[in-house]
Design an enzyme around this catalytic site. Structure first.
Site, PDB file in Angstrom:
ATOM      1  N   ARG A   4      52.632  17.645  24.326  1.00 44.72           N
ATOM      2  CA  ARG A   4      51.654  18.534  24.980  1.00 44.72           C
ATOM      3  C   ARG A   4      50.546  18.899  23.996  1.00 44.72           C
ATOM      4  O   ARG A   4      49.363  18.931  24.347  1.00 44.72           O
ATOM      5  CB  ARG A   4      52.347  19.816  25.463  1.00 44.72           C
ATOM      6  CG  ARG A   4      53.191  19.627  26.708  1.00 44.72           C
ATOM      7  CD  ARG A   4      53.650  20.968  27.263  1.00 44.72           C
ATOM      8  NE  ARG A   4      54.665  21.607  26.448  1.00 44.72           N
ATOM      9  CZ  ARG A   4      55.966  21.618  26.727  1.00 44.72           C
ATOM     10  NH1 ARG A   4      56.423  21.020  27.813  1.00 44.72           N
ATOM     11  NH2 ARG A   4      56.823  22.246  25.946  1.00 44.72           N
ATOM     12  N   PHE A   9      53.408  16.266  38.214  1.00 51.42           N
ATOM     13  CA  PHE A   9      54.763  16.757  37.925  1.00 51.42           C
ATOM     14  C   PHE A   9      54.610  17.845  36.861  1.00 51.42           C
ATOM     15  O   PHE A   9      55.221  17.796  35.803  1.00 51.42           O
ATOM     16  CB  PHE A   9      55.684  15.630  37.421  1.00 51.42           C
ATOM     17  CG  PHE A   9      55.736  14.416  38.318  1.00 51.42           C
ATOM     18  CD1 PHE A   9      56.594  14.391  39.413  1.00 51.42           C
ATOM     19  CD2 PHE A   9      54.934  13.315  38.081  1.00 51.42           C
ATOM     20  CE1 PHE A   9      56.645  13.273  40.244  1.00 51.42           C
ATOM     21  CE2 PHE A   9      54.975  12.199  38.904  1.00 51.42           C
ATOM     22  CZ  PHE A   9      55.839  12.168  39.987  1.00 51.42           C
ATOM     23  N   ASP A  60      52.629  19.864  41.572  1.00 50.30           N
ATOM     24  CA  ASP A  60      54.098  19.863  41.527  1.00 50.30           C
ATOM     25  C   ASP A  60      54.612  20.191  42.926  1.00 50.30           C
ATOM     26  O   ASP A  60      53.961  20.922  43.682  1.00 50.30           O
ATOM     27  CB  ASP A  60      54.611  20.894  40.516  1.00 50.30           C
ATOM     28  CG  ASP A  60      56.044  20.612  40.086  1.00 50.30           C
ATOM     29  OD1 ASP A  60      56.251  20.078  38.981  1.00 50.30           O
ATOM     30  OD2 ASP A  60      56.976  20.910  40.876  1.00 50.30           O
ATOM     31  N   SER A  61      55.796  19.661  43.259  1.00 49.48           N
ATOM     32  CA  SER A  61      56.321  19.882  44.611  1.00 49.48           C
ATOM     33  C   SER A  61      57.165  21.149  44.712  1.00 49.48           C
ATOM     34  O   SER A  61      57.579  21.528  45.802  1.00 49.48           O
ATOM     35  CB  SER A  61      57.163  18.672  45.039  1.00 49.48           C
ATOM     36  OG  SER A  61      58.199  18.479  44.113  1.00 49.48           O
ATOM     37  N   ASN A 105      53.609  16.612  46.939  1.00 48.97           N
ATOM     38  CA  ASN A 105      54.399  15.494  46.446  1.00 48.97           C
ATOM     39  C   ASN A 105      53.435  14.547  45.714  1.00 48.97           C
ATOM     40  O   ASN A 105      52.447  14.099  46.292  1.00 48.97           O
ATOM     41  CB  ASN A 105      55.036  14.792  47.652  1.00 48.97           C
ATOM     42  CG  ASN A 105      55.885  13.608  47.229  1.00 48.97           C
ATOM     43  OD1 ASN A 105      55.524  12.843  46.321  1.00 48.97           O
ATOM     44  ND2 ASN A 105      57.004  13.453  47.881  1.00 48.97           N
ATOM     45  N   ASP A 164      54.515  13.212  34.148  1.00 48.47           N
ATOM     46  CA  ASP A 164      55.777  13.599  33.494  1.00 48.47           C
ATOM     47  C   ASP A 164      56.846  13.807  34.568  1.00 48.47           C
ATOM     48  O   ASP A 164      57.291  14.938  34.821  1.00 48.47           O
ATOM     49  CB  ASP A 164      55.552  14.881  32.669  1.00 48.47           C
ATOM     50  CG  ASP A 164      56.793  15.272  31.874  1.00 48.47           C
ATOM     51  OD1 ASP A 164      57.719  14.443  31.740  1.00 48.47           O
ATOM     52  OD2 ASP A 164      56.846  16.425  31.391  1.00 48.47           O
ATOM     53  N   CYS A 190      61.859  10.202  31.212  1.00 46.75           N
ATOM     54  CA  CYS A 190      62.980  10.895  30.554  1.00 46.75           C
ATOM     55  C   CYS A 190      64.313  10.282  30.991  1.00 46.75           C
ATOM     56  O   CYS A 190      65.345  10.929  30.919  1.00 46.75           O
ATOM     57  CB  CYS A 190      62.926  12.392  30.809  1.00 46.75           C
ATOM     58  SG  CYS A 190      62.974  12.816  32.546  1.00 46.75           S
TER      59      CYS A 190
HETATM   60  N1  SAH Z   1      55.515  18.437  32.462  1.00 45.33           N
HETATM   61  C1  SAH Z   1      56.432  19.564  32.564  1.00 45.33           C
HETATM   62  C2  SAH Z   1      57.850  19.149  32.934  1.00 45.33           C
HETATM   63  C3  SAH Z   1      57.949  18.346  34.213  1.00 45.33           C
HETATM   64  S1  SAH Z   1      59.576  18.255  34.854  1.00 45.33           S
HETATM   65  C4  SAH Z   1      56.390  20.340  31.244  1.00 45.33           C
HETATM   66  O1  SAH Z   1      55.868  19.837  30.230  1.00 45.33           O
HETATM   67  O2  SAH Z   1      56.880  21.479  31.227  1.00 45.33           O
HETATM   68  C5  SAH Z   1      59.319  17.389  36.332  1.00 45.33           C
HETATM   69  C6  SAH Z   1      58.659  18.187  37.457  1.00 45.33           C
HETATM   70  O3  SAH Z   1      58.473  17.293  38.554  1.00 45.33           O
HETATM   71  C7  SAH Z   1      59.458  19.354  38.024  1.00 45.33           C
HETATM   72  O4  SAH Z   1      58.684  20.528  37.922  1.00 45.33           O
HETATM   73  C8  SAH Z   1      59.696  19.010  39.504  1.00 45.33           C
HETATM   74  O5  SAH Z   1      59.563  20.146  40.345  1.00 45.33           O
HETATM   75  C9  SAH Z   1      58.587  18.043  39.765  1.00 45.33           C
HETATM   76  N2  SAH Z   1      58.782  17.038  40.831  1.00 45.33           N
HETATM   77  C10 SAH Z   1      59.869  16.274  41.088  1.00 45.33           C
HETATM   78  N3  SAH Z   1      59.598  15.374  42.072  1.00 45.33           N
HETATM   79  C11 SAH Z   1      58.310  15.582  42.443  1.00 45.33           C
HETATM   80  C12 SAH Z   1      57.426  14.948  43.383  1.00 45.33           C
HETATM   81  N4  SAH Z   1      57.837  13.925  44.123  1.00 45.33           N
HETATM   82  N5  SAH Z   1      56.161  15.402  43.456  1.00 45.33           N
HETATM   83  C13 SAH Z   1      55.743  16.435  42.706  1.00 45.33           C
HETATM   84  N6  SAH Z   1      56.508  17.058  41.786  1.00 45.33           N
HETATM   85  C14 SAH Z   1      57.776  16.639  41.663  1.00 45.33           C
END
Ligand code: SAH
Length: 393
Positions: A210, A225, A246-247, A274, A295, A336
């Site tokens: 980050r 995400f 984010d979803s 989504n 991510d 991950c």
């Molecule tokens: N980048 C963040 C961590 C991301 S974790 C950081 O640095 O703190 C992954 C995220 O993806 C979660 O918040 C989860 O809610 C989201 N997520 C999972 N599937 C998703 C989708 N299909 N569309 C949008 N968000 C999604």
């Protein structure tokens, strides 16, 4: 250890070989016989009943034994405290620019299946197998004695616990927790909902990535995400505008708070959607971004779904490449999934770039921050892959 029986477990020669290779796990198929079917502390013996190691024993897990020590020593409260102290010692060397640190990273810190993150002076922990769950109180006491935190929060709501029928347990187990801690990461601040946030509250593994993204992101930024907006907030530093997607409604609401805390209202926006649908719509609209961060959660949870996971990663990376500026767009992209290797990730990126008809150059290849160290004999501890790609036509 008071009131706890020590279980004897004999393992096969194959298991012994594995143990001698330095790997900290023994699988069910290498268990020859055991003196009990209850989880707890075990001594591992070879075919000739010679002592090999002590371990957490989780009879219903495929990972049945997790090694604690290869010496004949007492595993008691002092032993747990010593392990925690050495984990802290390592972190002290890292000069981490945050008051939020992963204090214990399981096997890598010699405390298998134990995770503990420090958010300012709140500790959030997980015990992720039946064998270690038996020592929950000893671990809480040792964390309390060594770290003297204002509170300790148990976050034993991880899905992996279900596989062993371990109960869901979330709550304050020591001290008082009146308000969510605010943590500093480089130049920004973030509120961490330690009781209800994902995992132990936040994703500390991406800290360095980050900070790097914050240094080089520019122009119009899309953070996909985004969870509670940590990448997006960092990436706003030199950017014109940031959109976090984010979803999860809860993540979106907490991202708003983080944006406000950092005085970024107006510059950083959040959308609950989504990402798959959102990227598709943006592509169809002909949108263009200067920088995109991806991510996602793990798409390859086991080797069995490697193919579908590959398709998932490729879809989002391909779409992102298509809507990135053709001259100098930056793609920040992560996986991950341990079962999706560095090579798999690179092949997927190459395929995505070919299909998107862009030229993509890898500028950085990185992993998790150093407070998530990898034991050389335990490749499973290295799950996070992160790349920065420079896009041109
Ligand atoms: N980048 C963040 C961590 C991301 S974790 C950081 O640095 O703190 C992954 C995220 O993806 C979660 O918040 C989860 O809610 C989201 N997520 C999972 N599937 C998703 C989708 N299909 N569309 C949008 N968000 C999604």
């Amino acid at each position: 250890m008071k009131g706890k029986n020590i279980i004897s477990v004999r393992i096969s020669s194959r298991g012994e070989k594995r143990l001698k290779s330095g790997h900290p796990w023994i699988f069910k198929s290498d268990i020859v016989e055991s003196s009990s079917n209850e989880a707890g502390l075990a001594v591992i013996l070879n075919k000739n009943k010679k002592f090999l190691a002590s371990a957490f024993y989780s009879p219903s897990s495929q990972i049945t034994l997790r090694i604690l020590s290869r010496k004949e020593e007492k595993i008691d409260c002092d032993w747990f405290a010593t392990k925690i102290k050495s984990a802290i010692e390592l972190r002290k060397k890292l000069n981490i620019c945050s008051n939020s640190i992963r204090i214990i990273y399981g096997e890598s810190d010699g405390l298998p299946a134990v995770i503990a993150d420090k958010y300012d002076d709140v500790i959030s922990f997980q015990t992720l197998c039946a064998g270690v769950d038996v020592f929950r109180n000893e671990i809480i006491n040792a964390l309390s004695d060594v770290l003297k935190p204002s509170s300790i929060i148990e976050r034993n709501d991880a899905i992996t616990r279900k596989a062993e029928n371990l109960p869901r347990r979330v709550g304050v187990v020591a001290g008082t927790y009146d308000e969510h801690p605010i943590i500093k990461e480089d130049r920004f601040s973030f509120l961490v909902d330690v009781l209800c946030g994902q995992k132990t509250g936040a994703y500390l593994d991406q800290r360095d990535n980050r900070i790097l993204a914050g240094k080089i992101a520019y122009g119009s930024v899309l953070d996909c995400f985004s969870y509670e907006g940590w990448f997006g907030v960092h990436m706003s530093y030199n950017a014109k505008s940031v959109l976090c997607v984010d979803s999860s409604a809860q993540a979106v609401s907490n991202a708003q708070k983080n944006i406000e805390i950092n005085g970024l209202k107006g510059k950083v926006k959040v959308l609950e959607a989504n990402v798959f649908d959102f990227l598709k719509a943006e592509d169809q609209k002909g949108a263009v971004y200067d920088c995109i961060n991806l991510d996602p959660p793990p798409f390859v949870k086991s080797i069995r779904n490697r193919e579908s996971g590959f398709r998932g990663y490729k879809e989002i990376n391909l779409r992102a490449m298509k809507i990135l500026r053709r001259r100098g767009g930056l793609l920040f992209t992560s996986s991950c999934s341990y079962n999706f290797s560095e090579d798999d990730f690179d092949v997927m990126l190459a395929n995505a770039a070919l299909d998107a008809k862009v030229n993509a150059k890898i500028l950085y290849r990185r992993n998790a921050a150093a407070d998530h160290p990898n034991l050389t004999t335990f490749p499973e501890s290295n799950y996070l892959k992160f790349r920065v790609l420079y896009i041109s036509s």
